[in-house]
Design an enzyme around this catalytic site. Structure first.
Site, mmCIF file in Angstrom:
data_model
loop_
_atom_site.group_PDB
_atom_site.id
_atom_site.type_symbol
_atom_site.label_atom_id
_atom_site.label_comp_id
_atom_site.label_asym_id
_atom_site.label_seq_id
_atom_site.Cartn_x
_atom_site.Cartn_y
_atom_site.Cartn_z
ATOM 1 N N LEU A 128 -21.964 -11.284 -37.403
ATOM 2 C CA LEU A 128 -20.581 -11.638 -37.521
ATOM 3 C C LEU A 128 -19.805 -11.158 -36.498
ATOM 4 C CD1 LEU A 128 -20.363 -10.561 -41.326
ATOM 5 C CD2 LEU A 128 -20.554 -12.789 -40.280
ATOM 6 N N ASP A 129 -18.543 -11.617 -36.094
ATOM 7 C CA ASP A 129 -17.752 -11.102 -35.135
ATOM 8 C C ASP A 129 -17.404 -9.775 -35.693
ATOM 9 O OD1 ASP A 129 -17.783 -13.338 -33.588
ATOM 10 O OD2 ASP A 129 -15.942 -14.129 -34.606
ATOM 11 N N ARG A 130 -16.908 -8.745 -34.672
ATOM 12 C CA ARG A 130 -16.397 -7.470 -35.037
ATOM 13 C C ARG A 130 -15.358 -7.382 -36.383
ATOM 14 N NH1 ARG A 130 -12.977 -4.141 -30.689
ATOM 15 N NH2 ARG A 130 -11.350 -5.674 -31.487
ATOM 16 N N THR A 132 -14.856 -10.209 -38.268
ATOM 17 C CA THR A 132 -15.140 -11.041 -39.470
ATOM 18 C C THR A 132 -15.961 -10.115 -40.432
ATOM 19 O OG1 THR A 132 -15.376 -12.742 -38.026
ATOM 20 C CG2 THR A 132 -16.454 -12.856 -40.343
ATOM 21 N N ARG A 224 -13.388 -20.206 -36.048
ATOM 22 C CA ARG A 224 -12.173 -19.817 -35.421
ATOM 23 C C ARG A 224 -11.625 -20.996 -34.700
ATOM 24 N NH1 ARG A 224 -13.490 -14.467 -33.074
ATOM 25 N NH2 ARG A 224 -11.426 -14.255 -32.580
#
Length: 289
Positions: A128-130, A132, A224
């Protein structure tokens, strides 16, 4: 870490390692030369004749980590001898980097293994992105990581977007490519890679909409980018938000993108069981005003 199997038939040891235990040829070769394949506790060659009831054990090893194990808050959603699923909060990196070697999910997971006496490695199967948040699935060793990497992981996300699609369900099919260097961001572009997302509207409230998003492909920043491309960016997204969504986020005190990895479905690589893991987190249309 040990991988064990009780034989239900007779046969060569190699056949059990490749079939019932689903080990790759490379892993079998590496372990056998280090006498890490045992039958009833005794190292054996791969041509050993296994009998029903024999216990086959593979002593799996992983590289030594180069970052510190740390104690921290860790919400465990599911755990067995092979996999671990946790909830990652917003703002936390998955893995240490050159600029940050502590305070990441990897540090806390290794601290958890240390505290619980488990000799396991950190193999994230989902990333996951930081900013998210939600479910992250981890394999406890390289063998399980290889089995699940080839498996079918079905991911479902929840997001709050600014605006929303006209239809209550649909498919976004728009190719994604990396922007020219030095940018690390992505964009929809005709020469991009195939990128497909399914969406379903869960709630609507004025300017906001809560969506269920299912990425059919797995491109970087896919959800996104797709939401922004269709004109309903994720609230709080600083990279792909438009002027209206960013102004709304600022006015309402939204400090992170409202994107949650809500659900993960897959077949267990060892037991064959159908698995469903749900995050304890979620997004809401009720935003602080």
């Amino acid at each position: 870490m040990k991988l064990t199997h009780i034989a239900a038939r007779a046969g060569r040891l190699s056949s059990f390692l490749r079939e019932e235990m689903a080990m790759s040829a490379g892993l079998v070769n590496r372990l056998k030369w280090h006498e890490k394949i045992l039958v009833n506790g005794v190292p054996q060659h791969t041509d050993y004749p296994v009998q029903p009831g024999d216990e086959i054990t593979a002593l799996l090893d992983d590289p030594i980590i180069e970052y510190p194990a740390e104690q921290g808050d860790l919400t465990v959603l599911y755990e067995d001898a092979h996999i671990l699923a946790v909830d990652k909060p917003a703002g936390m990196l998955i893995h240490p980097s050159r600029s940050r070697n502590s305070g990441t999910l990897a540090n806390y997971v290794m601290g958890y293994y240390e505290k619980t006496g488990q000799h396991c490695a950190f193999h994230p199967l989902t990333r996951l992105d930081r900013d998210t948040f939600g479910v992250v699935l981890l394999a406890k060793n390289g063998h399980i990581n290889a089995l699940l990497q080839a498996g079918d992981l079905q991911k479902t996300y929840h997001a709050v977007v600014f605006g929303g699609p006209a239809e209550n369900r649909g498919i976004i099919d728009a190719p994604i490519a990396r922007k020219p260097l030095p940018s690390l961001l992505r964009e929809v572009r005709p020469d991009g890679k195939l990128s497909v997302t399914e969406y379903r509207v869960l709630e609507r409230d004025g300017e906001l909409c809560k969506l269920e998003l299912r990425p059919i492909t797995g491109r970087t920043h896919q959800l996104r980018v797709h939401c922004a491309h269709k004109g309903f960016p994720i609230v709080g997204d600083p990279q792909y938000g438009n002027a209206e969504s960013m102004a709304y986020s600022k006015e309402n005190g939204v400090e992170t993108q409202l994107l949650c990895a809500k659900k993960l479905e897959f077949t267990h690589p060892v037991t064959g069981e159908s698995m469903l893991i749900l995050s304890q987190m979620d997004v809401s249309l009720t935003i602080r005003r």
